[in-house]
Design a protein around this motif. Structure first.
Motif, mmCIF file in Angstrom:
data_model
loop_
_atom_site.group_PDB
_atom_site.id
_atom_site.type_symbol
_atom_site.label_atom_id
_atom_site.label_comp_id
_atom_site.label_asym_id
_atom_site.label_seq_id
_atom_site.Cartn_x
_atom_site.Cartn_y
_atom_site.Cartn_z
ATOM 1 N N THR A 58 -3.686 10.230 -3.607
ATOM 2 C CA THR A 58 -4.444 9.058 -3.857
ATOM 3 C C THR A 58 -3.578 7.914 -3.133
ATOM 4 O O THR A 58 -2.765 8.005 -2.537
ATOM 5 C CB THR A 58 -4.523 8.700 -5.318
ATOM 6 O OG1 THR A 58 -5.457 7.840 -5.604
ATOM 7 C CG2 THR A 58 -3.177 8.858 -5.882
ATOM 8 N N THR A 59 -4.181 6.714 -3.311
ATOM 9 C CA THR A 59 -3.485 5.346 -2.963
ATOM 10 C C THR A 59 -3.403 4.487 -3.829
ATOM 11 O O THR A 59 -4.303 4.286 -4.687
ATOM 12 C CB THR A 59 -4.490 4.993 -1.706
ATOM 13 O OG1 THR A 59 -4.403 6.008 -0.696
ATOM 14 C CG2 THR A 59 -3.559 3.780 -1.030
ATOM 15 N N VAL A 60 -2.320 3.970 -3.928
ATOM 16 C CA VAL A 60 -2.005 2.623 -4.951
ATOM 17 C C VAL A 60 -1.877 1.410 -4.266
ATOM 18 O O VAL A 60 -1.315 1.349 -3.035
ATOM 19 C CB VAL A 60 -0.873 2.866 -5.712
ATOM 20 C CG1 VAL A 60 -0.455 1.884 -6.657
ATOM 21 C CG2 VAL A 60 -0.836 4.398 -6.389
ATOM 22 N N GLN A 61 -2.596 0.357 -4.295
ATOM 23 C CA GLN A 61 -2.471 -0.907 -3.891
ATOM 24 C C GLN A 61 -2.106 -2.072 -4.467
ATOM 25 O O GLN A 61 -2.736 -2.247 -5.713
ATOM 26 C CB GLN A 61 -4.020 -1.220 -3.024
ATOM 27 C CG GLN A 61 -4.150 -0.003 -2.120
ATOM 28 C CD GLN A 61 -5.325 -0.617 -1.511
ATOM 29 O OE1 GLN A 61 -5.497 -1.045 -0.160
ATOM 30 N NE2 GLN A 61 -6.734 -0.229 -1.885
ATOM 31 N N GLN A 62 -1.112 -2.738 -4.232
ATOM 32 C CA GLN A 62 -0.758 -4.126 -5.113
ATOM 33 C C GLN A 62 -1.687 -5.220 -4.470
ATOM 34 O O GLN A 62 -1.606 -5.598 -3.323
ATOM 35 C CB GLN A 62 0.788 -4.269 -4.791
ATOM 36 C CG GLN A 62 1.035 -5.534 -5.849
ATOM 37 C CD GLN A 62 2.608 -5.887 -5.491
ATOM 38 O OE1 GLN A 62 3.367 -5.093 -5.258
ATOM 39 N NE2 GLN A 62 2.830 -7.094 -5.906
ATOM 40 N N LEU A 63 -2.509 -5.867 -5.450
ATOM 41 C CA LEU A 63 -3.438 -6.865 -5.084
ATOM 42 C C LEU A 63 -2.989 -8.125 -5.412
ATOM 43 O O LEU A 63 -3.900 -9.111 -5.119
ATOM 44 C CB LEU A 63 -4.835 -6.331 -5.646
ATOM 45 C CG LEU A 63 -5.453 -5.107 -5.474
ATOM 46 C CD1 LEU A 63 -6.591 -4.741 -6.061
ATOM 47 C CD2 LEU A 63 -5.367 -4.793 -4.174
ATOM 48 N N VAL A 102 0.828 -1.199 -0.082
ATOM 49 C CA VAL A 102 0.199 -0.046 -0.167
ATOM 50 C C VAL A 102 0.903 1.344 -0.053
ATOM 51 O O VAL A 102 1.886 1.318 0.843
ATOM 52 C CB VAL A 102 -0.926 0.087 1.263
ATOM 53 C CG1 VAL A 102 -1.607 1.376 1.116
ATOM 54 C CG2 VAL A 102 -1.861 -1.136 1.251
ATOM 55 N N ALA A 103 0.659 2.237 -0.981
ATOM 56 C CA ALA A 103 1.420 3.437 -0.970
ATOM 57 C C ALA A 103 0.614 4.727 -1.079
ATOM 58 O O ALA A 103 -0.271 4.749 -1.950
ATOM 59 C CB ALA A 103 2.291 3.348 -2.259
ATOM 60 N N ARG A 158 -3.408 -1.277 -8.099
ATOM 61 C CA ARG A 158 -4.496 -0.340 -8.725
ATOM 62 C C ARG A 158 -4.505 0.893 -7.902
ATOM 63 O O ARG A 158 -4.464 0.827 -6.657
ATOM 64 C CB ARG A 158 -5.804 -1.320 -8.511
ATOM 65 C CG ARG A 158 -7.147 -0.521 -8.931
ATOM 66 C CD ARG A 158 -8.036 -1.687 -8.633
ATOM 67 N NE ARG A 158 -8.169 -2.778 -9.501
ATOM 68 C CZ ARG A 158 -8.876 -3.708 -9.997
ATOM 69 N NH1 ARG A 158 -10.158 -3.824 -9.139
ATOM 70 N NH2 ARG A 158 -8.544 -4.790 -10.685
ATOM 71 N N ILE A 159 -4.829 1.966 -8.700
ATOM 72 C CA ILE A 159 -4.894 3.376 -8.172
ATOM 73 C C ILE A 159 -6.257 3.818 -7.736
ATOM 74 O O ILE A 159 -7.302 3.336 -8.306
ATOM 75 C CB ILE A 159 -4.445 4.493 -8.947
ATOM 76 C CG1 ILE A 159 -3.887 5.638 -8.092
ATOM 77 C CG2 ILE A 159 -4.946 4.580 -10.205
ATOM 78 C CD1 ILE A 159 -3.040 6.569 -9.002
ATOM 79 N N GLU A 160 -6.593 4.320 -6.551
ATOM 80 C CA GLU A 160 -7.896 4.670 -6.251
ATOM 81 C C GLU A 160 -8.091 6.102 -6.645
ATOM 82 O O GLU A 160 -7.653 6.573 -7.621
ATOM 83 C CB GLU A 160 -7.900 4.550 -4.724
ATOM 84 C CG GLU A 160 -7.931 3.411 -4.018
ATOM 85 C CD GLU A 160 -8.062 3.311 -2.522
ATOM 86 O OE1 GLU A 160 -8.426 4.358 -1.885
ATOM 87 O OE2 GLU A 160 -7.759 2.284 -2.149
#
Length: 399
Positions: A205-210, A66-67, A184-186
């Motif tokens: 914003t937030t980027v999450q590796q899923l 999570v970034a 995936r970016i929010e």
């Protein structure tokens, strides 16, 4: 006259036959069961088998990485460079800030460096010349030391200027905000024209590796202690942490298609809930699992190589809570009190009360009583089992 004698002979013969039949029937007790009256029951032969000890635990999904995107320099947002909800790559640009002031700061730092380098060149020449003059006493020792000190000062100023140029270059690069990870970016919290500041509390914003994705589950300390006792006693064989298979049941009751693996087990107990946290990692190529989803994880933690599993329909529970089953021993019904460990599908895992080779009644138990003689048939083939039976002659003798 002869016909009368013949009729009387027939009557006499009929009476004699009736008396003989009555005598034969009276030789056996009226209450003795005949072979046709012996109830039949269906049995299975209890056989130990290898059974995994699984634990179903509740948990929630967590993103692998999570970034939260925050600016490292201040400025006006000129452009948003991504589509909300899309997949972004590591290093991909997300926002462009107004960079005019940072370009000017870099040019100023470069000019300062050029000036300091010129000063350094002059100081080097002076220091070299004075070092030669002092050898022939053309200048004083003090003048030479001052020249050498000026040279060191000029060298330090050049290093400071170089650092200033590097800082200005970094700040200029920060005006283009990039994603540190792929994922995936929010949604964006700002639009072009917004003023942002360095290290602000609100993320842009937030980027999450899923893929992969984590699943955090909790296990009660009572279950954990019970498992450790069984492992210590040898009743169960432990499963290596890196080999422990784990599967998921989704919120709608379906089973997740990909198996996961246990990453680690917590070493401390939560004071608020009295549970230990376990973390598993699952592949998520279809992005079916999203952070925050409620799931149930089925974890294999040990294995019993001599587990006794019996159909649930063969087990009875009394009003007082006593669990029992009926078995056939030497052709007669016997009741066994059972200790049930847990349910496995439509079977009970029996920890005490039954052993290998026992003939467990699965059908017909409602028609018999404890101690009664029965004819046992194997449930698989429908033929009589090899359990010793009561012969018809023995039944007659009992009568």
């Amino acid at each position: 006259m002869s016909s009368k004698i013949f009729a009387k002979s027939l009557v006499t013969a009929a009476v004699i036959v009736s008396l003989m039949l009555l005598f034969v029937l009276s030789g056996c007790s009226p209450g003795a069961p005949t072979p046709a009256e012996v109830p039949k029951v269906t049995v299975i032969t209890v056989q130990p088998q290898s059974q995994a000890l699984t634990t179903e635990l509740t948990g929630r999904t967590q993103a692998f990485l999570v970034a939260e995107i925050r600016p490292q320099v201040g400025g006006i947002v000129q452009q948003r460079l991504f589509v909300e909800g899309a997949e972004v790559k590591a290093g991909q640009g997300l926002y462009q800030l107004d960079a005019a002031s940072y370009k000017a700061a870099l040019a100023e730092a470069q000019a300062t460096l050029a000036k300091d380098r010129a000063t350094l060149k002059s100081a080097q020449a002076t220091a070299t010349r004075d070092a030669q003059l002092v050898k022939i006493d053309a200048i004083s020792q003090q003048d030479n030391e001052d020249a050498q000190a000026s040279l060191l000062t000029a060298q330090a100023e050049v290093q400071v200027a170089q650092a200033g140029v590097e800082t200005a270059r970094i700040n200029l690069a920060y005006t283009r905000i990039v994603s540190p990870i792929a994922g995936r970016i929010e949604t964006s919290t700002v639009t072009p024209g917004a003023l942002v500041v360095a290290d602000q509390d609100t993320a842009l914003t937030t980027v999450q590796q899923l893929d992969p994705i984590y699943v955090d589950v909790t296990q009660s300390t009572s279950e954990l202690l019970r498992l450790k006792r069984d492992l210590a006693s040898g009743a169960l064989q432990g499963t290596a942490a890196d080999e422990a298979p784990i599967s998921l049941k989704l919120d709608d009751g379906s089973t997740y298609a990909h198996a996961g693996r246990l990453k680690f087990s917590g070493v401390s107990v939560s004071q608020g809930t009295g549970t230990v946290t376990l973390r598993a990692e699952f592949p998520n190529p279809e992005r079916l699992l999203l952070p925050g989803m409620y799931v149930r994880a089925v974890l294999e933690q040990a294995r019993d190589e001599q587990a006794i599993l019996v159909p649930q329909r063969a087990v009875n529970r009394s009003a007082s809570g006593v669990t029992s089953a009926l078995v056939v021993v030497d052709g007669k019904v016997e009741q066994r009190v059972l200790t049930i460990d847990r349910a496995v599908g439509n079977q009970w895992w029996v920890s005490a009360g039954l052993g290998a080779g026992d003939q467990l009644i699965v059908e017909g138990g409602q028609k018999v009583r404890v101690g009664a003689a029965v004819l046992a048939q194997n449930s698989a083939s429908g033929s009589r089992s090899r359990t010793p039976q009561v012969a018809p002659s023995a039944l007659a003798q009992e009568g």
